[in-house]
Design a protein around this motif. Structure first.
Motif, PDB file in Angstrom:
ATOM      1  N   SER A 122       0.835  -1.200   0.000  1.00 28.98           N
ATOM      2  CA  SER A 122       0.000   0.000   0.000  1.00 28.98           C
ATOM      3  C   SER A 122       0.872   1.253   0.000  1.00 28.98           C
ATOM      4  CB  SER A 122      -0.911   0.003   1.226  1.00 28.98           C
ATOM      5  OG  SER A 122      -1.558   1.247   1.355  1.00 28.98           O
ATOM      6  N   ALA A 147      -1.877   7.663  -4.074  1.00 28.76           N
ATOM      7  CA  ALA A 147      -2.751   6.578  -3.622  1.00 28.76           C
ATOM      8  C   ALA A 147      -4.069   6.639  -4.394  1.00 28.76           C
ATOM      9  CB  ALA A 147      -3.011   6.703  -2.125  1.00 28.76           C
ATOM     10  N   THR A 197      -6.789   8.814  -2.948  1.00 33.11           N
ATOM     11  CA  THR A 197      -6.545  10.253  -3.030  1.00 33.11           C
ATOM     12  C   THR A 197      -6.723  10.752  -4.453  1.00 33.11           C
ATOM     13  OG1 THR A 197      -4.881   9.937  -1.287  1.00 33.11           O
ATOM     14  CG2 THR A 197      -4.929  12.074  -2.373  1.00 33.11           C
ATOM     15  N   VAL A 255       1.101  10.129  -0.864  1.00 27.97           N
ATOM     16  CA  VAL A 255      -0.253  10.441  -0.406  1.00 27.97           C
ATOM     17  C   VAL A 255      -1.152  10.731  -1.609  1.00 27.97           C
ATOM     18  CG1 VAL A 255      -1.658  12.133   0.814  1.00 27.97           C
ATOM     19  CG2 VAL A 255       0.425  11.253   1.869  1.00 27.97           C
ATOM     20  N   TRP A 269       0.261   3.845   1.419  1.00 26.52           N
ATOM     21  CA  TRP A 269       0.213   4.487   2.730  1.00 26.52           C
ATOM     22  C   TRP A 269       1.367   4.030   3.622  1.00 26.52           C
ATOM     23  CZ3 TRP A 269      -2.607   8.561   2.673  1.00 26.52           C
ATOM     24  CH2 TRP A 269      -3.754   8.620   1.877  1.00 26.52           C
ATOM     25  N   ALA A 285       4.344   6.222   2.775  1.00 28.62           N
ATOM     26  CA  ALA A 285       3.966   7.554   3.251  1.00 28.62           C
ATOM     27  C   ALA A 285       4.143   7.647   4.760  1.00 28.62           C
ATOM     28  CB  ALA A 285       2.514   7.855   2.862  1.00 28.62           C
TER      29      ALA A 285
END
Length: 423
Positions: free
Chosen positions: A24, A70, A73, A67, A26, A29
Protein backbone atom coordinates in the motif's frame (compact mmCIF):
# COMPACT_ATOMS: atom_id res chain seq x y z
CA UNK A 1 -2.82 -30.63 -6.64
CA UNK A 2 -4.96 -27.48 -6.49
CA UNK A 3 -2.12 -25.56 -4.76
CA UNK A 4 0.36 -26.69 -7.44
CA UNK A 5 -2.07 -25.67 -10.20
CA UNK A 6 -2.54 -22.24 -8.59
CA UNK A 7 1.24 -21.74 -8.34
CA UNK A 8 1.61 -22.67 -12.02
CA UNK A 9 -1.03 -20.13 -13.02
CA UNK A 10 0.74 -17.42 -10.97
CA UNK A 11 4.02 -18.25 -12.69
CA UNK A 12 2.34 -17.74 -16.09
CA UNK A 13 0.67 -14.54 -14.88
CA UNK A 14 3.35 -12.12 -13.62
CA UNK A 15 0.77 -9.48 -12.76
CA UNK A 16 -1.02 -11.93 -10.48
CA UNK A 17 2.28 -12.98 -8.91
CA UNK A 18 3.29 -9.38 -8.23
CA UNK A 19 -0.14 -8.59 -6.79
CA UNK A 20 0.73 -11.08 -4.05
CA UNK A 21 3.48 -8.63 -2.98
CA UNK A 22 1.35 -5.49 -3.20
CA UNK A 23 2.50 -2.70 -0.89
CA UNK A 24 0.00 0.00 0.00
CA UNK A 25 1.21 3.52 -0.81
CA UNK A 26 0.21 4.49 2.73
CA UNK A 27 3.10 2.38 4.11
CA UNK A 28 5.94 4.38 2.50
CA UNK A 29 3.97 7.55 3.25
CA UNK A 30 3.92 6.56 6.94
CA UNK A 31 7.65 5.71 6.92
CA UNK A 32 8.52 9.00 5.23
CA UNK A 33 6.34 10.88 7.72
CA UNK A 34 8.16 9.12 10.57
CA UNK A 35 11.48 10.21 9.09
CA UNK A 36 10.22 13.80 8.89
CA UNK A 37 8.97 13.69 12.50
CA UNK A 38 12.34 12.34 13.70
CA UNK A 39 14.23 15.08 11.85
CA UNK A 40 11.76 17.87 12.68
CA UNK A 41 13.13 18.84 16.15
CA UNK A 42 16.61 19.25 14.70
CA UNK A 43 15.26 21.17 11.71
CA UNK A 44 13.33 23.57 13.98
CA UNK A 45 16.26 23.98 16.38
CA UNK A 46 18.73 24.65 13.56
CA UNK A 47 16.32 26.36 11.17
CA UNK A 48 19.05 28.59 9.70
CA UNK A 49 20.86 25.52 8.35
CA UNK A 50 19.79 25.31 4.67
CA UNK A 51 20.76 21.63 4.41
CA UNK A 52 18.41 20.66 7.22
CA UNK A 53 15.62 22.72 5.66
CA UNK A 54 16.28 20.97 2.35
CA UNK A 55 16.06 17.55 4.01
CA UNK A 56 12.74 18.52 5.58
CA UNK A 57 11.39 19.79 2.27
CA UNK A 58 12.53 16.68 0.44
CA UNK A 59 10.89 14.33 2.95
CA UNK A 60 7.69 16.40 2.81
CA UNK A 61 7.65 16.20 -1.00
CA UNK A 62 8.34 12.45 -0.97
CA UNK A 63 5.51 11.89 1.50
CA UNK A 64 3.19 14.05 -0.62
CA UNK A 65 3.97 11.97 -3.72
CA UNK A 66 2.72 8.78 -2.09
CA UNK A 67 -0.25 10.44 -0.41
CA UNK A 68 -1.49 11.96 -3.69
CA UNK A 69 -0.55 8.86 -5.74
CA UNK A 70 -2.75 6.58 -3.62
CA UNK A 71 -5.84 5.50 -5.67
CA UNK A 72 -8.21 6.82 -2.98
CA UNK A 73 -6.55 10.25 -3.03
CA UNK A 74 -6.53 10.30 -6.84
CA UNK A 75 -10.28 9.69 -6.86
CA UNK A 76 -10.81 12.39 -4.21
CA UNK A 77 -8.68 14.97 -6.10
CA UNK A 78 -10.50 14.33 -9.39
CA UNK A 79 -13.90 14.51 -7.69
CA UNK A 80 -13.22 17.70 -5.71
CA UNK A 81 -11.81 19.59 -8.71
CA UNK A 82 -14.33 18.14 -11.15
CA UNK A 83 -11.54 17.55 -13.69
CA UNK A 84 -10.95 13.90 -14.71
CA UNK A 85 -7.32 12.85 -14.20
CA UNK A 86 -6.12 16.23 -12.87
CA UNK A 87 -4.39 14.18 -10.18
CA UNK A 88 -1.95 13.03 -12.88
CA UNK A 89 -0.12 16.34 -13.47
CA UNK A 90 -0.30 17.01 -9.71
CA UNK A 91 1.47 13.72 -8.86
CA UNK A 92 3.89 14.15 -11.78
CA UNK A 93 4.71 17.68 -10.57
CA UNK A 94 5.30 16.53 -7.00
CA UNK A 95 7.54 13.70 -8.25
CA UNK A 96 9.48 16.11 -10.49
CA UNK A 97 9.89 18.58 -7.62
CA UNK A 98 11.11 15.71 -5.44
CA UNK A 99 13.68 14.75 -8.10
CA UNK A 100 14.95 18.33 -8.34
CA UNK A 101 15.13 18.59 -4.54
CA UNK A 102 17.16 15.38 -4.40
CA UNK A 103 19.69 16.78 -6.85
CA UNK A 104 19.93 20.09 -5.00
CA UNK A 105 20.34 18.39 -1.65
CA UNK A 106 23.01 15.98 -2.81
CA UNK A 107 24.96 18.75 -4.56
CA UNK A 108 24.85 20.98 -1.46
CA UNK A 109 25.33 18.09 0.99
CA UNK A 110 28.26 16.63 -0.91
CA UNK A 111 30.11 19.91 -1.43
CA UNK A 112 29.23 21.43 1.93
CA UNK A 113 28.11 24.93 2.75
CA UNK A 114 31.69 26.22 2.67
CA UNK A 115 32.12 25.19 -0.98
CA UNK A 116 29.88 27.78 -2.61
CA UNK A 117 31.94 27.91 -5.80
CA UNK A 118 30.68 29.32 -9.07
CA UNK A 119 30.41 25.77 -10.46
CA UNK A 120 28.25 24.64 -7.52
CA UNK A 121 25.97 27.67 -7.78
CA UNK A 122 25.70 27.20 -11.54
CA UNK A 123 24.80 23.52 -11.15
CA UNK A 124 22.10 24.33 -8.57
CA UNK A 125 20.72 27.11 -10.78
CA UNK A 126 20.50 24.71 -13.74
CA UNK A 127 18.62 22.15 -11.65
CA UNK A 128 16.09 24.71 -10.40
CA UNK A 129 15.53 26.17 -13.88
CA UNK A 130 15.29 22.80 -15.63
CA UNK A 131 12.94 21.08 -13.20
CA UNK A 132 10.75 24.19 -12.78
CA UNK A 133 10.44 24.23 -16.57
CA UNK A 134 9.46 20.55 -16.58
CA UNK A 135 6.70 21.18 -14.02
CA UNK A 136 5.30 24.08 -16.11
CA UNK A 137 5.45 21.92 -19.24
CA UNK A 138 3.57 19.10 -17.51
CA UNK A 139 0.62 21.37 -16.77
CA UNK A 140 0.63 22.91 -20.24
CA UNK A 141 0.61 19.47 -21.87
CA UNK A 142 -2.26 18.33 -19.62
CA UNK A 143 -4.33 21.39 -20.59
CA UNK A 144 -3.72 20.62 -24.28
CA UNK A 145 -4.46 16.90 -23.92
CA UNK A 146 -7.84 15.19 -24.13
CA UNK A 147 -8.12 12.72 -21.24
CA UNK A 148 -11.80 12.44 -20.32
CA UNK A 149 -11.78 8.88 -18.92
CA UNK A 150 -10.62 8.70 -15.30
CA UNK A 151 -7.83 6.17 -14.78
CA UNK A 152 -6.63 5.74 -11.21
CA UNK A 153 -3.96 3.05 -11.65
CA UNK A 154 -3.17 2.60 -15.34
CA UNK A 155 -3.20 6.15 -16.70
CA UNK A 156 0.36 5.91 -18.04
CA UNK A 157 -0.41 2.97 -20.33
CA UNK A 158 -4.05 3.87 -21.09
CA UNK A 159 -3.06 7.27 -22.48
CA UNK A 160 0.37 6.22 -23.74
CA UNK A 161 -0.56 6.98 -27.36
CA UNK A 162 -2.80 10.00 -26.72
CA UNK A 163 -1.44 13.30 -28.09
CA UNK A 164 0.05 15.57 -25.44
CA UNK A 165 -0.62 13.00 -22.70
CA UNK A 166 1.97 10.84 -24.43
CA UNK A 167 4.50 13.67 -24.25
CA UNK A 168 3.54 14.43 -20.66
CA UNK A 169 4.07 10.83 -19.53
CA UNK A 170 7.37 10.58 -21.39
CA UNK A 171 8.56 13.95 -20.00
CA UNK A 172 8.02 13.09 -16.33
CA UNK A 173 9.60 9.65 -16.75
CA UNK A 174 12.69 11.05 -18.48
CA UNK A 175 13.06 13.84 -15.88
CA UNK A 176 12.78 11.26 -13.12
CA UNK A 177 15.28 8.90 -14.78
CA UNK A 178 17.89 11.65 -15.31
CA UNK A 179 17.57 12.80 -11.68
CA UNK A 180 17.84 9.25 -10.34
CA UNK A 181 20.92 8.47 -12.46
CA UNK A 182 22.75 11.63 -11.37
CA UNK A 183 21.73 11.34 -7.72
CA UNK A 184 22.70 7.65 -7.56
CA UNK A 185 26.11 8.37 -9.05
CA UNK A 186 26.78 11.23 -6.64
CA UNK A 187 25.71 9.12 -3.64
CA UNK A 188 27.80 6.07 -4.55
CA UNK A 189 30.83 8.27 -5.23
CA UNK A 190 30.31 9.74 -1.77
CA UNK A 191 29.99 6.31 -0.15
CA UNK A 192 33.51 5.49 -1.35
CA UNK A 193 34.93 8.60 0.33
CA UNK A 194 37.34 7.92 3.21
CA UNK A 195 36.70 9.13 6.74
CA UNK A 196 32.89 8.93 6.78
CA UNK A 197 31.03 8.27 10.02
CA UNK A 198 29.80 4.64 10.04
CA UNK A 199 26.15 5.67 10.49
CA UNK A 200 26.40 8.19 7.66
CA UNK A 201 27.99 5.57 5.40
CA UNK A 202 25.16 3.07 6.04
CA UNK A 203 22.62 5.83 5.54
CA UNK A 204 24.19 6.72 2.20
CA UNK A 205 24.18 3.07 1.16
CA UNK A 206 20.46 2.84 1.93
CA UNK A 207 19.89 6.02 -0.07
CA UNK A 208 21.97 4.63 -2.93
CA UNK A 209 20.01 1.37 -3.08
CA UNK A 210 16.73 3.28 -2.81
CA UNK A 211 17.56 5.57 -5.71
CA UNK A 212 18.93 2.67 -7.76
CA UNK A 213 15.60 0.87 -7.32
CA UNK A 214 13.93 3.90 -8.90
CA UNK A 215 15.69 2.92 -12.11
CA UNK A 216 13.68 -0.31 -12.05
CA UNK A 217 10.53 1.80 -11.62
CA UNK A 218 11.45 4.00 -14.60
CA UNK A 219 12.49 1.03 -16.72
CA UNK A 220 9.21 -0.77 -16.02
CA UNK A 221 7.11 2.30 -16.80
CA UNK A 222 9.00 3.17 -20.00
CA UNK A 223 8.91 -0.42 -21.24
CA UNK A 224 5.16 -0.63 -20.73
CA UNK A 225 4.60 2.70 -22.51
CA UNK A 226 6.84 1.79 -25.46
CA UNK A 227 5.07 -1.58 -25.69
CA UNK A 228 1.79 0.28 -26.15
CA UNK A 229 3.34 2.30 -28.95
CA UNK A 230 4.31 -0.90 -30.77
CA UNK A 231 0.94 -2.58 -30.26
CA UNK A 232 1.94 -4.87 -27.38
CA UNK A 233 0.47 -5.21 -23.90
CA UNK A 234 2.96 -5.13 -21.04
CA UNK A 235 0.77 -3.04 -18.78
CA UNK A 236 1.56 -5.26 -15.80
CA UNK A 237 5.05 -3.72 -15.70
CA UNK A 238 3.47 -0.32 -15.01
CA UNK A 239 0.54 -1.36 -12.82
CA UNK A 240 1.93 -4.37 -10.90
CA UNK A 241 5.75 -4.08 -10.87
CA UNK A 242 6.43 -0.34 -10.71
CA UNK A 243 4.25 0.54 -7.66
CA UNK A 244 5.80 -1.92 -5.13
CA UNK A 245 9.26 -1.04 -6.42
CA UNK A 246 8.51 2.65 -5.84
CA UNK A 247 7.21 1.85 -2.34
CA UNK A 248 10.32 -0.15 -1.41
CA UNK A 249 12.52 2.58 -2.86
CA UNK A 250 10.78 5.23 -0.75
CA UNK A 251 11.18 3.14 2.40
CA UNK A 252 14.92 2.71 1.74
CA UNK A 253 15.31 6.43 1.06
CA UNK A 254 13.49 7.25 4.31
CA UNK A 255 15.73 4.81 6.18
CA UNK A 256 18.75 6.46 4.55
CA UNK A 257 17.76 9.81 6.03
CA UNK A 258 16.77 8.34 9.41
CA UNK A 259 19.79 6.09 9.95
CA UNK A 260 22.56 8.68 10.48
CA UNK A 261 20.39 10.69 12.90
CA UNK A 262 18.88 7.73 14.75
CA UNK A 263 22.15 5.80 14.80
CA UNK A 264 24.10 8.68 16.29
CA UNK A 265 21.30 9.32 18.79
CA UNK A 266 21.24 5.65 19.91
CA UNK A 267 25.05 5.56 20.04
CA UNK A 268 25.08 8.61 22.30
CA UNK A 269 22.38 7.09 24.55
CA UNK A 270 24.39 3.85 24.76
CA UNK A 271 27.60 5.77 25.54
CA UNK A 272 25.90 7.64 28.42
CA UNK A 273 24.38 4.48 29.88
CA UNK A 274 27.69 2.64 29.60
CA UNK A 275 29.54 5.50 31.32
CA UNK A 276 26.93 5.44 34.11
CA UNK A 277 27.37 1.68 34.52
CA UNK A 278 31.17 1.87 34.47
CA UNK A 279 31.13 4.28 37.43
CA UNK A 280 29.16 1.88 39.63
CA UNK A 281 32.14 0.16 41.40
CA UNK A 282 33.65 3.48 42.46
CA UNK A 283 30.20 4.85 43.30
CA UNK A 284 29.47 1.87 45.58
CA UNK A 285 32.85 2.32 47.29
CA UNK A 286 32.18 6.04 47.85
CA UNK A 287 28.76 5.22 49.33
CA UNK A 288 30.53 3.25 52.08
CA UNK A 289 32.36 6.45 52.97
CA UNK A 290 29.45 8.85 52.73
CA UNK A 291 26.84 6.51 54.18
CA UNK A 292 24.31 7.28 51.44
CA UNK A 293 24.19 7.68 47.69
CA UNK A 294 22.44 9.80 45.09
CA UNK A 295 18.66 9.95 45.70
CA UNK A 296 16.73 8.10 43.02
CA UNK A 297 14.62 10.28 40.71
CA UNK A 298 12.20 8.33 38.54
CA UNK A 299 12.01 10.79 35.64
CA UNK A 300 15.69 11.74 35.55
CA UNK A 301 17.33 11.34 32.15
CA UNK A 302 20.39 9.16 31.81
CA UNK A 303 22.50 12.26 31.16
CA UNK A 304 21.33 13.74 34.47
CA UNK A 305 21.92 10.44 36.28
CA UNK A 306 25.47 10.31 34.92
CA UNK A 307 26.17 13.90 35.95
CA UNK A 308 24.79 13.32 39.47
CA UNK A 309 26.83 10.12 39.90
CA UNK A 310 30.03 11.85 38.71
CA UNK A 311 29.36 14.80 41.02
CA UNK A 312 28.71 12.54 44.00
CA UNK A 313 31.94 10.57 43.45
CA UNK A 314 34.05 13.72 43.13
CA UNK A 315 32.42 15.33 46.16
CA UNK A 316 33.33 12.30 48.29
CA UNK A 317 36.77 11.81 46.76
CA UNK A 318 37.90 15.38 47.37
CA UNK A 319 38.03 15.20 51.22
CA UNK A 320 38.95 11.50 51.10
CA UNK A 321 42.10 12.35 49.16
CA UNK A 322 43.69 13.68 52.37
CA UNK A 323 44.01 10.03 53.49
CA UNK A 324 45.85 8.96 50.32
CA UNK A 325 49.48 7.92 50.86
CA UNK A 326 51.35 9.34 47.85
CA UNK A 327 54.40 7.13 48.46
CA UNK A 328 52.18 4.04 48.49
CA UNK A 329 50.52 5.25 45.32
CA UNK A 330 53.88 5.63 43.58
CA UNK A 331 54.99 2.17 44.75
CA UNK A 332 51.73 0.72 43.42
CA UNK A 333 52.28 2.42 40.10
CA UNK A 334 55.82 1.03 39.83
CA UNK A 335 54.52 -2.40 40.82
CA UNK A 336 51.84 -2.29 38.13
CA UNK A 337 54.44 -1.37 35.53
CA UNK A 338 56.64 -4.22 36.78
CA UNK A 339 53.70 -6.60 36.32
CA UNK A 340 53.52 -5.59 32.66
CA UNK A 341 50.56 -3.19 32.65
CA UNK A 342 50.74 -0.27 30.23
CA UNK A 343 51.18 3.17 31.90
CA UNK A 344 47.53 4.29 31.68
CA UNK A 345 46.24 1.05 33.16
CA UNK A 346 49.02 1.04 35.79
CA UNK A 347 48.04 4.57 36.84
CA UNK A 348 44.38 3.55 37.25
CA UNK A 349 45.29 0.43 39.27
CA UNK A 350 47.59 2.44 41.53
CA UNK A 351 44.82 4.99 42.11
CA UNK A 352 42.35 2.18 42.89
CA UNK A 353 44.75 0.74 45.48
CA UNK A 354 45.27 4.21 47.00
CA UNK A 355 41.55 4.96 47.16
CA UNK A 356 40.80 1.61 48.83
CA UNK A 357 43.56 2.27 51.38
CA UNK A 358 42.20 5.79 51.98
CA UNK A 359 38.71 4.35 52.58
CA UNK A 360 40.19 1.92 55.12
CA UNK A 361 42.09 4.76 56.78
CA UNK A 362 38.94 6.86 56.96
CA UNK A 363 37.03 3.96 58.56
CA UNK A 364 39.74 3.36 61.16
CA UNK A 365 39.83 7.07 62.02
CA UNK A 366 36.39 8.49 61.23
CA UNK A 367 37.03 11.75 63.06
CA UNK A 368 40.42 12.37 61.45
CA UNK A 369 40.76 14.70 58.48
CA UNK A 370 43.93 13.10 57.16
CA UNK A 371 47.33 14.70 56.89
CA UNK A 372 48.03 14.45 53.19
CA UNK A 373 47.66 17.22 50.63
CA UNK A 374 47.85 15.40 47.29
CA UNK A 375 47.23 16.82 43.85
CA UNK A 376 43.76 15.45 43.07
CA UNK A 377 43.48 16.82 39.52
CA UNK A 378 44.29 13.53 37.76
CA UNK A 379 42.30 11.46 40.23
CA UNK A 380 39.13 13.52 39.80
CA UNK A 381 39.48 13.50 36.01
CA UNK A 382 40.13 9.76 35.73
CA UNK A 383 37.29 8.44 37.88
CA UNK A 384 36.02 6.26 35.02
CA UNK A 385 39.40 4.53 34.64
CA UNK A 386 39.67 4.02 38.41
CA UNK A 387 36.16 2.56 38.53
CA UNK A 388 36.99 0.16 35.68
CA UNK A 389 40.10 -0.93 37.59
CA UNK A 390 37.94 -1.72 40.64
CA UNK A 391 36.10 -4.32 38.53
CA UNK A 392 39.27 -6.44 38.57
CA UNK A 393 40.08 -7.18 42.22
CA UNK A 394 42.59 -9.87 41.24
CA UNK A 395 44.71 -7.28 39.41
CA UNK A 396 44.45 -4.88 42.34
CA UNK A 397 45.54 -7.67 44.73
CA UNK A 398 48.52 -8.49 42.50
CA UNK A 399 49.61 -4.84 42.40
CA UNK A 400 49.14 -4.50 46.16
CA UNK A 401 51.22 -7.65 46.82
CA UNK A 402 53.99 -6.53 44.46
CA UNK A 403 54.08 -3.06 46.01
CA UNK A 404 54.39 -4.57 49.51
CA UNK A 405 57.25 -6.93 48.52
CA UNK A 406 60.84 -6.00 49.47
CA UNK A 407 62.54 -3.85 46.84
CA UNK A 408 65.34 -6.36 46.17
CA UNK A 409 62.80 -9.08 45.37
CA UNK A 410 61.21 -7.08 42.56
CA UNK A 411 63.21 -7.13 39.34
CA UNK A 412 63.38 -3.84 37.49
CA UNK A 413 61.98 -3.43 34.00
CA UNK A 414 65.35 -3.92 32.32
CA UNK A 415 65.77 -7.30 34.11
CA UNK A 416 62.25 -8.31 32.99
CA UNK A 417 63.02 -7.29 29.42
CA UNK A 418 66.21 -9.40 29.40
CA UNK A 419 64.32 -12.36 30.86
CA UNK A 420 61.67 -12.15 28.14
CA UNK A 421 64.37 -11.91 25.47
CA UNK A 422 66.04 -15.19 26.57
CA UNK A 423 65.25 -18.22 24.40
Amino acid sequence: MTHAHGSFELALNPAGLLDEFYISFWIPAAVLTSALVIKLPTIVRLWKDPLLRAVGGLLLLACSVFVFAAPATIAWTNRVTGVPNIAAPLVYSLLTAFCGSCLLLIIAWRNGLSDRTAATRRAMSWVITLYSGVIVALWVLFVLADAPVERRQDLDTYYASTPFMREEILLYLLAHTVAVLITSRLIWNWVRTDGLDAWLRWGLKSLGVGYAMNLIFDGAKLTAVVARWTGHDLDWLSTSLAPPVAALSAILIAVGFILPHAGQYLHERWRVRLAHKELRPLYVLMRTVNGSGVPFVLRATWELRLIRRETFIRDVLLPLARHIDEEQRQRSYDAALALGFEPGRAKALAAAVSVQDAVDAKRSSPDGDGSGDPDTTDLLQEIAAVSRALRHPEEISAVRARAAAPADSVPDMSDRSRERARP
